[in-house]
Design an enzyme around this catalytic site. Structure first.
Site, PDB file in Angstrom:
ATOM      1  N   LYS A 159      53.432  45.216  35.562  1.00  0.00           N
ATOM      2  CA  LYS A 159      52.849  46.404  34.905  1.00  0.00           C
ATOM      3  C   LYS A 159      53.548  46.574  33.556  1.00  0.00           C
ATOM      4  O   LYS A 159      54.525  47.327  33.424  1.00  0.00           O
ATOM      5  CB  LYS A 159      53.013  47.639  35.786  1.00  0.00           C
ATOM      6  CG  LYS A 159      52.150  48.802  35.295  1.00  0.00           C
ATOM      7  CD  LYS A 159      52.051  49.899  36.328  1.00  0.00           C
ATOM      8  CE  LYS A 159      51.402  51.151  35.789  1.00  0.00           C
ATOM      9  NZ  LYS A 159      50.009  51.004  35.371  1.00  0.00           N
TER      10      LYS A 159
HETATM   11  N1  PMP Z   1      45.230  48.574  38.263  1.00  0.00           N
HETATM   12  C1  PMP Z   1      45.581  48.869  37.003  1.00  0.00           C
HETATM   13  C2  PMP Z   1      45.244  47.929  35.920  1.00  0.00           C
HETATM   14  C3  PMP Z   1      46.264  50.057  36.717  1.00  0.00           C
HETATM   15  O1  PMP Z   1      46.629  50.355  35.460  1.00  0.00           O
HETATM   16  C4  PMP Z   1      46.547  50.948  37.762  1.00  0.00           C
HETATM   17  C5  PMP Z   1      47.268  52.240  37.473  1.00  0.00           C
HETATM   18  N2  PMP Z   1      48.644  52.063  37.506  1.00  0.00           N
HETATM   19  C6  PMP Z   1      46.165  50.606  39.060  1.00  0.00           C
HETATM   20  C7  PMP Z   1      45.498  49.406  39.273  1.00  0.00           C
HETATM   21  C8  PMP Z   1      46.498  51.484  40.214  1.00  0.00           C
HETATM   22  O2  PMP Z   1      47.876  51.354  40.488  1.00  0.00           O
HETATM   23  P1  PMP Z   1      48.668  52.515  41.206  1.00  0.00           P
HETATM   24  O3  PMP Z   1      47.890  52.888  42.398  1.00  0.00           O
HETATM   25  O4  PMP Z   1      49.969  51.918  41.561  1.00  0.00           O
HETATM   26  O5  PMP Z   1      48.781  53.632  40.224  1.00  0.00           O
END
Ligand code: PMP
Length: 307
Positions: A159
């Site tokens: 991320k």
């Molecule tokens: N995919 C992407 C590309 C994202 O940016 C996010 C948001 N963080 C998610 C999925 C969902 O991740 P999470 O549930 O950990 O927030």
């Protein structure tokens, strides 16, 4: 919070509470020049009855931050326990008593080239961010012409800020073409994820979501919903999803810490199911919204009390 609800009075930078305008980075930092930053976006929820603010799944977010730093070969000089403490301190300093969105970011300072491992700084910021009204009505999506980047090129599992250039291309295109958001396919033509959320569909009564090896972020909300759905007797299948299944499915939604559980009622102009928010989506929304605010007795371990 201060007078402008969107702008917090304080942030934490490297463990220190600073005024918002003081939270700066040098123009020559690799963080700016090469996008060398990794981050987490998460929410804290205010429970009015208990007069308590809960940060949702903070430990899991910090573990993913560590994983992102490891995979990008960052060499941090801080522990994630410290970042957790900072998060609580920040929310208390800003006297947050409503639903907010937190950003925890680790980035490379100094003036090194793009292969350097440090120095790694971090910040924590909080902004008031209520639930989107579109969680009730649903959104219209298009399949992006942009392909989700591959694990072999720019791993979506990390991320990092730079990955959001791919997401920006997709979301910008969708907005420009009059849609609310995009759904991206991977290089194999299978459904990957949205620019800022993962994807779930309901087909033949089962909840289906792409496996974490199809080029997606290992979403914490995805993990949460798999567990909540299973607890509620819904069959969950992690398998690749074809594009045409998005037109053929009964229900579709996006999920993420910021997006929460966001119904998708139309893809490329084709109604999903009957074009209304579906029953399983509504059920999962209800369970999710109750869980994050601490209204259910199970899954309390996911909540961190601030006050
Ligand atoms: N995919 C992407 C590309 C994202 O940016 C996010 C948001 N963080 C998610 C999925 C969902 O991740 P999470 O549930 O950990 O927030």
């Amino acid at each position: 919070m201060n007078n402008h609800p969107a702008a917090p009075a304080h942030m934490i930078v490297n463990g220190r509470l600073v005024d918002y305008p003081e939270a700066t980075v040098h123009l020559m930092s690799p963080a700016l020049r090469y996008g060398l930053n990794v981050f987490e976006g998460l929410r804290a929820y205010w429970n009015e009855t208990e007069q308590q603010l809960y940060v949702f799944r903070l430990q899991e977010h910090l573990q993913r931050l560590s994983q992102s730093m490891k995979l990008l070969r960052f060499d941090p000089q801080f522990e994630t326990e410290e970042v957790a403490e900072n998060t609580f301190e920040l929310l208390r300093a800003n006297t947050v008593r409503e639903q907010c969105h937190l950003r925890i970011s680790a980035y490379i300072e100094g003036d090194g080239e793009h292969h350097v491992s440090g120095p790694v700084s971090y910040f924590v910021a909080a902004k008031i961010r209520p639930r989107s009204p579109k969680t009730k009505t649903g959104i219209r999506c298009r399949i992006s012409t942009w392909v989700r980047m591959a694990d072999s090129a720019m791993p979506p599992r990390i991320k990092c800020g730079a990955n959001y250039v791919n997401a920006r291309l997709a979301r910008y295109e969708a907005h420009h073409d009059g849609y609310d958001d995009a759904i991206m396919l991977n290089g194999a033509g299978r459904v990957a994820e949205g620019p800022g959320a993962c994807v779930f569909m309901v087909r033949r009564g089962a909840l289906v979501t792409p496996p974490i090896t199809d080029g997606i972020l290992e979403s914490i909300t995805r993990d949460t919903l798999i567990e909540l759905a299973t607890d509620n007797g819904i069959t969950v299948v992690e398998r690749s999803i074809d594009r045409t299944e998005l037109y053929a499915c009964d229900e579709l939604f996006m999920a993420g810490s910021a997006a929460e559980v966001l119904p998708v009622t139309e893809v490329d102009g084709v109604a999903v199911g009957d074009g209304q928010v579906g029953a399983i989506t509504t059920l999962l929304q209800d369970v999710y919204f109750a869980t994050v605010i601490g209204q259910t007795n199970s899954n309390k371990a996911w909540l961190c009390s601030v006050y």
